[in-house]
Design a protein around this motif. Structure first.
Motif, PDB file in Angstrom:
ATOM      1  N   UNK A 144      11.818  -5.134   5.592  1.00 19.48           N
ATOM      2  CA  UNK A 144      11.994  -4.050   4.628  1.00 19.48           C
ATOM      3  C   UNK A 144      11.456  -2.756   5.234  1.00 19.48           C
ATOM      4  N   UNK A 145      10.465  -2.113   4.603  1.00 20.43           N
ATOM      5  CA  UNK A 145       9.939  -0.857   5.136  1.00 20.43           C
ATOM      6  C   UNK A 145       8.838  -1.029   6.151  1.00 20.43           C
ATOM      7  N   UNK A 158       6.759   2.320   5.883  1.00 22.05           N
ATOM      8  CA  UNK A 158       7.503   3.494   5.415  1.00 22.05           C
ATOM      9  C   UNK A 158       7.332   4.667   6.371  1.00 22.05           C
ATOM     10  N   UNK A 159       7.287   4.365   7.683  1.00 21.27           N
ATOM     11  CA  UNK A 159       7.196   5.392   8.709  1.00 21.27           C
ATOM     12  C   UNK A 159       5.796   5.848   9.043  1.00 21.27           C
ATOM     13  N   UNK A 212      -2.757  -7.682   2.368  1.00 20.24           N
ATOM     14  CA  UNK A 212      -2.067  -7.246   1.151  1.00 20.24           C
ATOM     15  C   UNK A 212      -2.518  -5.857   0.729  1.00 20.24           C
ATOM     16  N   UNK A 213      -3.815  -5.598   0.819  1.00 18.08           N
ATOM     17  CA  UNK A 213      -4.333  -4.293   0.417  1.00 18.08           C
ATOM     18  C   UNK A 213      -3.759  -3.173   1.274  1.00 18.08           C
ATOM     19  N   UNK A 214      -3.476  -3.472   2.547  1.00 18.11           N
ATOM     20  CA  UNK A 214      -2.981  -2.442   3.462  1.00 18.11           C
ATOM     21  C   UNK A 214      -1.463  -2.335   3.497  1.00 18.11           C
ATOM     22  N   UNK A 215      -0.763  -3.426   3.180  1.00 17.92           N
ATOM     23  CA  UNK A 215       0.671  -3.465   3.447  1.00 17.92           C
ATOM     24  C   UNK A 215       1.549  -3.655   2.214  1.00 17.92           C
ATOM     25  N   UNK A 216       0.958  -3.898   1.058  1.00 13.19           N
ATOM     26  CA  UNK A 216       1.750  -4.094  -0.146  1.00 13.19           C
ATOM     27  C   UNK A 216       1.519  -2.936  -1.103  1.00 13.19           C
ATOM     28  N   UNK A 217       2.477  -2.015  -1.218  1.00 15.10           N
ATOM     29  CA  UNK A 217       2.313  -0.893  -2.140  1.00 15.10           C
ATOM     30  C   UNK A 217       2.171  -1.380  -3.573  1.00 15.10           C
TER      31      UNK A 217
END
Length: 259
Positions: A144-145, A158-159, A212-217
């Protein structure tokens, strides 16, 4: 205080106030070709910047500093490997420092051979061999992003670049290259930490939480799915996930990875 060895680039910062423990660790590291720097807790951040160690061995009970706070400050400033070596043997203390970013935790009294084995295992994880780190130039995984560069260990969401510790990256890499496969805790412990860590189940739980805290919005689809009592996976492309711990999560990928 520094013991220098020109034959190696591996440097260990020992943060410990007990001179007997310092001598034990330093002498055993020196004969194996390590450089060592010692602090009783003062000026640690300045030493971290000046000496640029590859690993920190950190006591928690120090006369000149709060070991927990030092762990937090070191991890905020650097991705250096951190092994906590402390007389505090409580489970909550271990979970606390792992949540702060420590890579490993040993309780005093300890055997020097076990400490050396854990140092080697952590260095394999945080300082991969040059031939492994080189890899193919196009070793990107896109989810995904999320973009993961296996060669440079760079991660973008997301960039925007996301800063992961080497242990966090090693865990993400194992999940990503096995996308769609349910991986057991034992498998992840063996692959990321090493054979000797098979019983340290809280390591996986804490580091999955950190990823999860760093990579899951917030509010977005989960990147990493938990299969309660079984393991974790990143769902295969095209498989939606209604939520974690759902009975139908096994349909998101292949059967659990054999240990």
């Amino acid at each position: 205080m520094t013991v220098s060895n020109p034959m190696t680039a591996i440097k260990v910062l020992i943060i410990e106030d007990d001179p007997n423990i310092v001598d034990l660790i330093r002498s055993n590291l020196a004969v194996r070709g390590f450089d060592t720097v010692v602090s009783a807790g003062a000026n640690v951040l300045a030493l971290l910047d000046a000496e640029r160690p590859d690993m920190v061995l950190l006591d928690l009970m120090l006369p000149e500093a709060d070991g927990f706070e030092l762990c937090r400050q070191i991890r905020e400033r650097s991705t250096v490997a951190i092994i906590v070596v402390s007389a505090r043997g409580g489970e909550q203390d271990k979970v606390t420092v792992l949540n702060m970013g420590a890579d490993d935790y040993m309780t005093k009294p300890f055997g020097i051979e076990e400490l050396l084995a854990r140092i080697r295992a952590t260095l394999r994880r945080t300082r991969p061999a040059a031939e492994d780190a080189a890899g193919p130039a196009s070793a990107w995984i896109g989810i995904d992003g999320l973009r993961i560069n296996l060669a440079s260990e760079q991660v973008q969401l997301a960039g925007a670049e996301v800063r992961l510790t080497p242990t966090e990256f090693a865990l993400l890499r194992e999940l990503a290259v096995n996308r769609g496969t349910l991986l057991s805790r034992t498998h992840l412990l063996r692959r990321v930490w090493g054979q000797a860590y098979e019983t340290e189940t809280e390591y996986v739980r804490v580091y999955i939480s950190r990823l999860r805290a760093k990579l899951e919005p917030p509010g977005g689809q989960p990147l990493i799915v938990t299969r309660k009592g079984t393991g974790y996976l990143i769902p295969a492309e095209g498989h939606g996930v209604a939520g974690t711990d759902s009975p139908d999560l096994a349909d998101c990928g292949r059967p659990p990875q054999a240990d």
